[in-house]
Design an enzyme around this catalytic site. Structure first.
Site, PDB file in Angstrom:
ATOM      1  N   GLU A   1       0.890  -1.181   0.000  1.00 52.78           N
ATOM      2  CA  GLU A   1       0.000   0.000   0.000  1.00 52.78           C
ATOM      3  C   GLU A   1       0.913   1.211   0.000  1.00 52.78           C
ATOM      4  OE1 GLU A   1      -3.135   0.005  -0.290  1.00 52.78           O
ATOM      5  OE2 GLU A   1      -3.838  -1.945   0.378  1.00 52.78           O
TER       6      GLU A   1
ATOM      7  N   CYS B   1      -2.160   9.144   2.333  1.00 53.66           N
ATOM      8  CA  CYS B   1      -1.906   8.619   0.994  1.00 53.66           C
ATOM      9  C   CYS B   1      -3.079   8.914   0.079  1.00 53.66           C
ATOM     10  CB  CYS B   1      -1.656   7.119   1.076  1.00 53.66           C
ATOM     11  SG  CYS B   1      -2.957   6.233   1.920  1.00 53.66           S
TER      12      CYS B   1
HETATM   13  P1  NAP Z   1       8.268   5.161   4.723  1.00 56.31           P
HETATM   14  O1  NAP Z   1       9.425   6.049   4.956  1.00 56.31           O
HETATM   15  O2  NAP Z   1       8.286   4.314   3.526  1.00 56.31           O
HETATM   16  O3  NAP Z   1       8.110   4.274   6.026  1.00 56.31           O
HETATM   17  C1  NAP Z   1       7.083   3.308   6.154  1.00 56.31           C
HETATM   18  C2  NAP Z   1       7.613   2.141   6.929  1.00 56.31           C
HETATM   19  O4  NAP Z   1       8.599   1.493   6.140  1.00 56.31           O
HETATM   20  C3  NAP Z   1       8.305   2.529   8.227  1.00 56.31           C
HETATM   21  O5  NAP Z   1       8.068   1.521   9.175  1.00 56.31           O
HETATM   22  C4  NAP Z   1       9.765   2.566   7.833  1.00 56.31           C
HETATM   23  O6  NAP Z   1      10.630   2.353   8.923  1.00 56.31           O
HETATM   24  C5  NAP Z   1       9.822   1.416   6.859  1.00 56.31           C
HETATM   25  N1  NAP Z   1      10.874   1.508   5.875  1.00 56.31           N
HETATM   26  C6  NAP Z   1      11.362   2.606   5.269  1.00 56.31           C
HETATM   27  N2  NAP Z   1      12.312   2.269   4.368  1.00 56.31           N
HETATM   28  C7  NAP Z   1      12.423   0.911   4.418  1.00 56.31           C
HETATM   29  C8  NAP Z   1      13.234  -0.026   3.747  1.00 56.31           C
HETATM   30  N3  NAP Z   1      14.101   0.329   2.812  1.00 56.31           N
HETATM   31  N4  NAP Z   1      13.090  -1.329   4.052  1.00 56.31           N
HETATM   32  C9  NAP Z   1      12.198  -1.728   4.974  1.00 56.31           C
HETATM   33  N5  NAP Z   1      11.410  -0.880   5.654  1.00 56.31           N
HETATM   34  C10 NAP Z   1      11.500   0.431   5.377  1.00 56.31           C
HETATM   35  O7  NAP Z   1       6.925   5.983   4.648  1.00 56.31           O
HETATM   36  P2  NAP Z   1       6.384   7.018   5.705  1.00 56.31           P
HETATM   37  O8  NAP Z   1       7.103   8.299   5.488  1.00 56.31           O
HETATM   38  O9  NAP Z   1       6.388   6.464   7.075  1.00 56.31           O
HETATM   39  O10 NAP Z   1       4.858   7.128   5.269  1.00 56.31           O
HETATM   40  C11 NAP Z   1       4.444   7.934   4.251  1.00 56.31           C
HETATM   41  C12 NAP Z   1       4.236   7.165   2.964  1.00 56.31           C
HETATM   42  O11 NAP Z   1       3.331   6.106   3.186  1.00 56.31           O
HETATM   43  C13 NAP Z   1       3.612   8.023   1.912  1.00 56.31           C
HETATM   44  O12 NAP Z   1       4.175   7.737   0.666  1.00 56.31           O
HETATM   45  C14 NAP Z   1       2.159   7.590   1.947  1.00 56.31           C
HETATM   46  O13 NAP Z   1       1.439   7.850   0.787  1.00 56.31           O
HETATM   47  C15 NAP Z   1       2.302   6.137   2.222  1.00 56.31           C
HETATM   48  N6  NAP Z   1       1.056   5.585   2.756  1.00 56.31           N
HETATM   49  C16 NAP Z   1       0.324   4.748   1.967  1.00 56.31           C
HETATM   50  C17 NAP Z   1      -0.889   4.252   2.418  1.00 56.31           C
HETATM   51  C18 NAP Z   1      -1.724   3.328   1.576  1.00 56.31           C
HETATM   52  O14 NAP Z   1      -2.611   2.704   2.112  1.00 56.31           O
HETATM   53  N7  NAP Z   1      -1.497   3.212   0.281  1.00 56.31           N
HETATM   54  C19 NAP Z   1      -1.344   4.601   3.680  1.00 56.31           C
HETATM   55  C20 NAP Z   1      -0.582   5.466   4.448  1.00 56.31           C
HETATM   56  C21 NAP Z   1       0.634   5.946   3.971  1.00 56.31           C
HETATM   57  P3  NAP Z   1      11.418   3.574   9.616  1.00 56.31           P
HETATM   58  O15 NAP Z   1      10.415   4.501  10.155  1.00 56.31           O
HETATM   59  O16 NAP Z   1      12.231   2.910  10.668  1.00 56.31           O
HETATM   60  O17 NAP Z   1      12.245   4.189   8.522  1.00 56.31           O
END
Ligand code: NAP
Length: 491
Positions: free
Chosen positions: A253, A287
């Site tokens: 997602e 998102c």
């Molecule tokens: P993020 O930086 O991708 O982090 C999300 C999760 O992934 C966190 O637990 C993060 O851990 C982990 N993570 C980051 N890089 C990783 C990697 N290379 N390998 C494994 N795990 C990794 O995203 P965010 O800033 O928290 O959230 C915002 C994003 O989420 C936006 O793009 C938003 O659109 C998207 N989102 C999508 C939905 C949907 O349902 N489609 C819903 C909500 C949000 P750490 O915090 O420890 O880095």
């Protein structure tokens, strides 16, 4: 220090928890985004602690998978009760860790209770055997849990994202391992406590306080059978490629740059009011927030005037106050990234009608912003903008509106406002997105599937589609005692 832990023999054959950081405790911290104050820091789990939790998950799965639906339902309803009874406490944790307005955090806790109740009631029918008439004496589809599933989750809806995974996963008989975003550790621990207090066995839902650098080792571990990630595109690519090498199922997602289209026949008052809400929900960090507003030329000027005036009128401030519309963004990095995107847009010709800068006060505050005259050929026009910044586009007709809407790598949600039935059908058919909302804003609902296409990910959460993502869809074929011929030359 970089190390790899290898275990010889034992129940799990190989557990490479590579590159756990030398001083990871600094990364897992609650920092109040309204003030910048560090509320609590947590030490990341050691390789040994991760190993113990994986083993507990695997051991628990062996027995938990056999619990009758009635017992899972009872526990899930108890989880819903806890969420409702303690919603103000949980909301305060959310708001102080990531800045959403308290009233929205209370609604989030309530929605988590809803998804628990929804799956408590519907899981038995979503996962009931489905008889299929064939040449067999009896043939049917039988759904079985897969095992421990890793959930990598974001901070923006720190309870909801987790519950919409955990409620169906636990009702299906799987067990969950949560790697939550590093800035919401108290939310992560509170969720683990809710499931424990609801009566679920300790190993059925565990929070792993770890950085993202520990995810690869966990995904490579044979005891973890699948993963779901809600987050950014880079994180999704990384998790999916690691899981892909291990041939493990994933659901992704990811981000979105949702269009919100307004045609001439729409109720303009309602469209403008909803548009402002759809852009600024969760301080603009959703998102499925509407990010690009594509408006029919006949009504564009009026929409721009009313929308800008409503964005200017929003109250920014302390998210704990009832009257606040927009609180701080979750981290200083998000503020900087947002400011960079606005500057990039302006450098390529966009005009700022209101906002366009950080607020000069402590905390991660950014002014509600409206950008117009955006060059549709620049990358920023179709990027995900994660904050209260709206981009307005003028469309000569419905075909141009759809062309602008689809000109993004993302395909999560979409909204179109029109009272013309023919236009409604064209939007439903031609918008490239996981959902189309006509005369409304995109929102999740436990009864409807949720997910995206293109770079917004794959797989679905919620409804019967969500609970069937992490199950073995097993075909059962029983021949007659006196032999049924089902020989076939194909596979
Ligand atoms: P993020 O930086 O991708 O982090 C999300 C999760 O992934 C966190 O637990 C993060 O851990 C982990 N993570 C980051 N890089 C990783 C990697 N290379 N390998 C494994 N795990 C990794 O995203 P965010 O800033 O928290 O959230 C915002 C994003 O989420 C936006 O793009 C938003 O659109 C998207 N989102 C999508 C939905 C949907 O349902 N489609 C819903 C909500 C949000 P750490 O915090 O420890 O880095």
């Amino acid at each position: 220090m970089i190390f790899t832990q290898r275990r010889k023999g034992g129940k799990g054959a190989f557990a490479p928890f590579a590159c756990l950081r030398e001083n990871p405790c600094m990364a897992i911290a609650s920092i109040n985004p309204s003030t910048g104050e560090t509320l609590k820091t947590f030490e990341a789990l050691s390789a040994q602690q991760i190993e113990e939790k994986l083993q507990l998950a695997a051991d628990t799965f062996r027995t938990y998978r056999g619990t009758p639906f009635a017992e899972r339902t009872r526990m899930m309803i108890r989880a819903a009760d806890i969420l409702e009874t303690r919603k103000h406490e949980f909301a305060t944790i959310m708001t102080t860790e990531m800045g959403k307005p308290l009233k929205a955090a209370v609604s989030e806790a309530e929605k988590c209770a809803w998804v628990c109740r929804y799956y408590a009631e519907t899981a038995p029918q979503h996962l009931a055997d489905e008889v299929v008439e064939t040449n067999a004496r009896k043939s049917y589809v039988h759904f079985q849990p897969l095992g421990p599933v890793l959930a990598v989750m974001p901070w923006n809806f720190p309870f909801w994202q987790v519950f919409r995974f955990a409620a169906p996963a636990l009702m299906a008989g799987n067990v969950g391992l949560l790697k939550h975003a590093s800035n919401v550790p108290q939310c992560a621990l509170a969720i683990e406590e809710i499931f424990r207090d609801a009566g679920f066995p300790a190993g059925s839902f565990q929070t792993l306080l770890i950085g993202s650098d520990a995810v690869e080792g966990i995904l490579n571990d044979p005891r973890v059978v699948a993963a779901t990630l809600t987050g950014s595109e880079p994180a999704g690519r990384s998790v999916a490629s690691i899981a892909g090498k291990q041939i493990k199922k994933t659901v992704l997602e990811l981000g979105g740059s949702d269009p919100f289209i307004v045609m001439a026949s729409a109720n303009l008052d309602e469209a403008v009011t909803t548009a402002v809400k759809a852009r600024t929900i969760n301080n603009g960090q959703s998102c499925i927030a509407a990010k690009r507003f594509i408006v029919a030329a006949e009504i564009y000027d009026e929409f721009e005037r009313r929308f800008t005036s409503k964005m200017q009128a929003l109250k920014i401030g302390d998210p704990m106050e009832e009257s606040t519309d927009i609180g701080p963004l979750a981290t200083p990095q998000i503020v900087n990234d947002l400011d960079e995107q606005v500057k990039k847009a302006v450098a390529s010709g966009a005009r700022v009608l209101t906002g366009g800068k950080k607020l000069n006060r402590p905390g991660n505050f950014y002014e509600p912003t409206v950008l117009v005259d955006i060059d549709v050929n620049t990358p920023v026009s179709c990027e995900e903008i994660f904050g209260p910044v709206a981009m307005l586009f003028r469309a000569a007709n419905i075909n141009e509106a759809i062309q602008i809407a689809n000109a993004t790598p993302f395909g999560l949600g979409s909204a179109a406002w029109t009272n013309d039935a023919k236009e409604q059908t064209q939007f439903i058919e031609e918008l490239e997105a996981g959902s189309v909302f006509i005369n409304g804003m995109v929102a999740s609902d436990p009864r409807l599937p949720f997910g995206g296409v293109k770079s917004s990910g794959y797989g679905r959460e919620l409804a019967e589609f969500g609970i069937r993502e992490f199950v073995n869809i097993k075909t059962v074929w029983i021949g007659a005692t006196d032999h049924t011929d089902n020989t076939d030359d194909t596979e």
